[in-house]
Every structure is written in structure tokens, then in C-alpha cells.
Design an enzyme around this catalytic site. Structure first.
Site, short mmCIF file in Angstrom:
data_model
loop_
_atom_site.label_atom_id
_atom_site.label_comp_id
_atom_site.label_asym_id
_atom_site.label_seq_id
_atom_site.Cartn_x
_atom_site.Cartn_y
_atom_site.Cartn_z
N LYS A 1 94.91 39.20 7.29
CA LYS A 1 96.30 38.91 7.64
C LYS A 1 97.16 39.11 6.42
CE LYS A 1 99.50 35.31 9.23
NZ LYS A 1 99.70 33.90 9.64
N GLY B 1 80.99 34.04 -2.64
CA GLY B 1 81.73 34.14 -3.90
C GLY B 1 83.10 33.49 -3.91
N ARG C 1 81.61 27.59 -15.57
CA ARG C 1 81.84 28.87 -14.89
C ARG C 1 82.93 29.67 -15.61
NH1 ARG C 1 81.25 29.01 -8.35
NH2 ARG C 1 79.02 28.53 -8.32
N GLU D 1 84.75 20.22 -4.39
CA GLU D 1 83.31 20.39 -4.19
C GLU D 1 82.54 20.29 -5.50
OE1 GLU D 1 80.44 23.36 -1.64
OE2 GLU D 1 82.08 24.28 -2.78
N ARG E 1 86.75 27.96 10.13
CA ARG E 1 86.52 26.66 10.76
C ARG E 1 87.83 25.93 10.95
NH1 ARG E 1 82.01 23.73 7.27
NH2 ARG E 1 82.80 21.97 8.49
N ARG F 1 101.28 38.91 5.90
CA ARG F 1 102.60 38.76 6.49
C ARG F 1 103.62 39.73 5.89
NH1 ARG F 1 103.70 32.77 7.41
NH2 ARG F 1 102.57 33.22 9.33
N GLN G 1 85.95 27.55 4.43
CA GLN G 1 84.64 27.89 4.96
C GLN G 1 84.79 28.63 6.28
OE1 GLN G 1 81.72 27.88 3.90
NE2 GLN G 1 81.12 26.08 2.76
#
Length: 239
Positions: free
Chosen positions: A213, A11, A44, A35, A176, A215, A157
Site C-alpha cells: 500500500k 527481518g 544489534r 519485544e 493480524r 497512499r 506480525q
């Protein structure tokens, strides 16, 4: 700099369009879609705004009684300051991102949000030192956030390593080319849908947002109701 990460079908792009629509009520939004093409993004946005199935729009099969609903939603969307740039990732550069944001800022004297979908598509994907290259891009995105005084949301991703574990919920190291992204991001949110891996799960239609995470505060997990057919994300009422 906020990184929203997830495996395919979790999503990510829906979260990007949801936040784009939400922030557009408060000022201009620049959405760089590396993309999906501009027409798909608009569909959308309109689908979620109208509460209609995206498959109807994709197949040009909108029920006659829904046409007015769709046109009203489309008109509302057209009036919002949303700028969609579908430049291919191989042609995208920090200089391009800054010049386009400058153009929008000059027109409105404000930017409420910048979205990049998604990080791993920026630049030369065949680069010998992809980790360092991505580090240059994440640093540039963080500079954009400071320059325009607004959040920058970058989608990312995750590696296939998630699929080999019993618990498919992602962790930061699954990103990645993760080193620079982990370092530069102020907030990292991981997306997870249990029904994707377990069709019989009681968490049907639930999107987990795992704050891996933060901060400026503590880390936790939140839940939202998610309808991928329409693209709507709503508060989880029973959480």
C-alpha cells in the site's frame, strides 16, 4: 504512518534497527521496543555498525582482533541521539508514547523518526475486542506522526495463513487484526525472504520489500541484500 509487516524471522526488527541508525544521522530517533530489551537492541545496533557477528556479542566471544573495531563502532553509536525504550507492551499506551516523545522533542526541538516494535504487543492482548483496540493505537500513532512532523514506523506480525499457501509472499489481509491497520497506514511494506522457505533458492541473502500500500504513489517490490548474522541491509546491486 508506515507499517512494516512480516512473519517471524523475516527481518522486521533488523529493518527497525537499520532505519533507526540511518535516521539518527539526521536527528533524534525514539525506538519503543516492546519485544526485545534495551541491551539486545544496543547489541544489534553495534553489531551492524561494526560489521561483526551478533553471536559473538551474545556469547561474549568477540575475537581479540575485533575488539578495537567494536569499541570504535560502539563509540559512534553512543554519540547518536537514539533513545531506546523497552517498556513492556502491556504497560504501553498512547499517552506514554506521546509523553516520551515530548520529552525527547523538548530536549532537541526535533524528532526524525519514531519506531514501535511491534503493534500487536501494545496494550491488553487478551482484550475481547482486540481489533478495535488496535485501531485506537494505530490512530494514536498517526497522530504522533502529525504532531512531531516525522515518520512513524510500526512493525506488525502476520497471521499463520501465509504458511498454508504455495506462494508464501504475504498480502495485506495477512496482517493480524488487519482492519484498522490497513485503513490508517499510509504505507504498508511486507517483508519476505525466499531462502527461509526454500533453502536451495537462488535468492540467497535477499530480502524482498513488497510495497503493498502506498497512499502517495504506486506499489512495487524492491530487493535488498540482507545478512541476519550481522544485521546489515544493503542495496541489491544486481536488481
Amino acid at each position: 504512518l508506515i507499517v512494516v509487516a512480516g512473519r517471524p524471522a523475516m527481518g522486521k526488527s533488523f529493518v527497525a534497527t537499520y532505519l533507526t541508525r540511518t535516521f539518527a544521522d539526521h536527528g533524534p530517533v525514539a525506538l519503543f521496543s516492546l519485544e526485545m530489551d534495551r541491551a539486545s537492541i544496543v547489541k544489534r545496533l553495534a553489531s551492524a555498525e561494526a560489521g561483526l557477528k551478533q553471536s559473538w556479542l551474545t556469547a561474549n566471544a568477540l575475537p581479540p582482533d575485533k575488539i578495537t573495531t567494536f569499541l570504535d563502532a560502539y563509540s559512534r553509536m553512543a554519540a547518536l541521539p537514539i533513545y531506546v525504550d523497552d517498556i513492556p507492551g502491556s504497560e504501553c499506551s498512547p499517552a506514554w508514547l506521546q509523553s516520551e516523545c515530548n520529552r525527547i522533542y523538548r530536549k532537541h526541538e526535533k524528532l526524525s523518526l519514531i519506531v514501535v516494535d511491534y503493534l500487536q504487543l501494545i496494550g491488553d492482548q487478551g482484550s475481547a475486542n482486540r481489533v478495535n483496540e488496535l485501531g485506537r493505537y494505530t490512530s494514536a500513532l498517526k497522530s504522533l506522526a502529525k504532531r512531531f512532523d516525522c515518520p512513524v514506523i510500526a512493525l506488525s506480525q502476520l497471521s499463520r495463513g501465509v504458511e498454508s499457501r504455495n506462494d508464501k509472499r504475504p498480502i495485506m489481509s495477512d496482517i493480524r487484526s488487519s482492519g484498522a491497520i490497513e485503513q490508517d497506514a499510509d504505507v504498508i511494506v511486507m517483508l519476505y525472504r525466499d531462502e527461509y522457505y526454500k533453502p536451495d533458492t537462488p535468492d540467497q541473502g535477499i530480502l524482498e520489500l513488497i510495497l503493498a500500500k502506498n497512499r502517495h504513489g504506486k506499489c512495487a517490490t524492491a530487493k535488498a541484500e540482507f545478512d541476519p548474522e550481522i544485521g546489515t541491509i544493503k542495496p541489491y546491486q544486481n536488481y
